[in-house]
Design an enzyme around this catalytic site. Structure first.
Site, mmCIF file in Angstrom:
data_model
loop_
_atom_site.group_PDB
_atom_site.id
_atom_site.type_symbol
_atom_site.label_atom_id
_atom_site.label_comp_id
_atom_site.label_asym_id
_atom_site.label_seq_id
_atom_site.Cartn_x
_atom_site.Cartn_y
_atom_site.Cartn_z
ATOM 1 N N GLY A 1 1.443 -0.282 -5.584
ATOM 2 C CA GLY A 1 0.611 0.911 -5.591
ATOM 3 C C GLY A 1 0.363 1.398 -4.175
ATOM 4 O O GLY A 1 0.457 0.617 -3.217
ATOM 5 N N GLN B 1 -3.859 5.925 2.465
ATOM 6 C CA GLN B 1 -3.081 4.898 3.169
ATOM 7 C C GLN B 1 -1.933 5.485 3.986
ATOM 8 O O GLN B 1 -1.352 4.788 4.820
ATOM 9 C CB GLN B 1 -2.515 3.875 2.172
ATOM 10 C CG GLN B 1 -3.600 3.009 1.537
ATOM 11 C CD GLN B 1 -2.990 1.990 0.609
ATOM 12 O OE1 GLN B 1 -2.707 2.288 -0.543
ATOM 13 N NE2 GLN B 1 -2.740 0.794 1.120
ATOM 14 N N CYS C 1 -3.002 -5.786 -0.285
ATOM 15 C CA CYS C 1 -2.995 -4.355 0.002
ATOM 16 C C CYS C 1 -1.991 -4.094 1.110
ATOM 17 O O CYS C 1 -1.949 -4.850 2.091
ATOM 18 C CB CYS C 1 -4.394 -3.919 0.425
ATOM 19 S SG CYS C 1 -4.531 -2.172 0.854
ATOM 20 N N LEU C 2 -1.213 -3.037 0.969
ATOM 21 C CA LEU C 2 -0.228 -2.717 2.003
ATOM 22 C C LEU C 2 -0.894 -2.385 3.334
ATOM 23 O O LEU C 2 -0.245 -2.445 4.377
ATOM 24 C CB LEU C 2 0.662 -1.553 1.544
ATOM 25 C CG LEU C 2 1.587 -1.881 0.359
ATOM 26 C CD1 LEU C 2 2.362 -0.643 -0.060
ATOM 27 C CD2 LEU C 2 2.530 -3.032 0.681
ATOM 28 N N HIS D 1 -7.777 -0.935 -7.948
ATOM 29 C CA HIS D 1 -7.570 -1.083 -6.501
ATOM 30 C C HIS D 1 -7.248 0.269 -5.855
ATOM 31 O O HIS D 1 -7.849 0.636 -4.842
ATOM 32 C CB HIS D 1 -6.428 -2.083 -6.272
ATOM 33 C CG HIS D 1 -6.047 -2.281 -4.842
ATOM 34 N ND1 HIS D 1 -6.227 -3.469 -4.174
ATOM 35 C CD2 HIS D 1 -5.476 -1.438 -3.946
ATOM 36 C CE1 HIS D 1 -5.806 -3.325 -2.920
ATOM 37 N NE2 HIS D 1 -5.327 -2.103 -2.757
ATOM 38 N N GLU D 2 -6.305 0.997 -6.448
ATOM 39 C CA GLU D 2 -5.874 2.260 -5.832
ATOM 40 C C GLU D 2 -6.986 3.319 -5.912
ATOM 41 O O GLU D 2 -7.185 4.089 -4.967
ATOM 42 C CB GLU D 2 -4.593 2.785 -6.488
ATOM 43 C CG GLU D 2 -3.379 1.865 -6.344
ATOM 44 C CD GLU D 2 -3.132 1.358 -4.935
ATOM 45 O OE1 GLU D 2 -3.433 2.075 -3.964
ATOM 46 O OE2 GLU D 2 -2.637 0.227 -4.802
ATOM 47 N N HIS E 1 -9.482 3.098 -3.177
ATOM 48 C CA HIS E 1 -9.058 3.695 -1.898
ATOM 49 C C HIS E 1 -9.510 5.156 -1.787
ATOM 50 O O HIS E 1 -9.790 5.639 -0.690
ATOM 51 C CB HIS E 1 -7.534 3.668 -1.772
ATOM 52 C CG HIS E 1 -6.968 2.382 -1.246
ATOM 53 N ND1 HIS E 1 -7.268 1.884 -0.001
ATOM 54 C CD2 HIS E 1 -6.087 1.503 -1.785
ATOM 55 C CE1 HIS E 1 -6.596 0.751 0.206
ATOM 56 N NE2 HIS E 1 -5.870 0.491 -0.867
HETATM 57 NI NI NI Z 1 -4.562 -1.096 -1.119
#
Ligand code: NI
Length: 158
Positions: free
Chosen positions: A46, A51, A88-89, A130-131, A134
């Site tokens: 995701g 991000q 998380c990226l 999670h997304e 953000h």
């Molecule tokens: Ni993330």
């Protein structure tokens, strides 16, 4: 399509609230395509627009069933509980234990601004929560139980 730079923990853009998308312009389509490419390149499941430095309510998710593009998403049902590893990226190489709902229904708009719903359990429910966090400037780090640990693969990162 082009890869976008993934912003890392500590970048103020990750702490801001994102604005709704009112119109799917060619620039938004480019952004969607770039986000999907960037997510796959980074082996994530995701990616949220902040991000990549864009404060708009847009996320892409793929838990192995093909990409889901969610514009202005909201969670309309969240129930049950799961505790598991999450990454998380924007926090590369790390993961931690996070408790999330185990069953989620989210409402969103697709690229044609049709209203859609997606229902997810387990990893998809986790990825949606999670997304969407953000988009309100929240990171999973706020919810980690215990310590972060190192991961030397990134297949589970979100
Ligand atoms: Ni993330």
């Amino acid at each position: 399509m082009a890869l976008r730079e993934i912003r890392l923990q500590g970048d103020p853009v990750l702490e801001k609230k994102c604005r709704p998308i009112t119109e799917v312009t060619p620039r938004i389509i480019d952004l969607i395509n770039d986000m999907i490419e960037t997510m796959y390149e980074a082996n994530g499941v995701g990616l949220a627009a902040p991000q990549v430095g864009i404060l708009k309510r847009l996320v892409v998710i793929d838990v192995g069933e093909g990409p889901i593009v969610m514009i202005n998403p909201t969670i309309i049902l969240a129930e049950g509980e799961q505790t598991g590893s999450e990454g998380c990226l924007s926090v590369p190489g790390k993961a931690g234990q996070v408790t999330r709902p185990n069953h989620v229904i989210a409402r969103f708009y697709d690229e044609e601004m049709n209203e859609c719903e997606v229902e997810g359990t387990e990893l998809l429910a986790r990825a949606i929560c999670h997304e969407l966090d953000h988009l309100d400037g929240h990171m999973y780090l706020e919810k980690v139980e215990g310590k972060l640990y190192d991961v030397n693969y990134d297949a589970d990162e979100e």
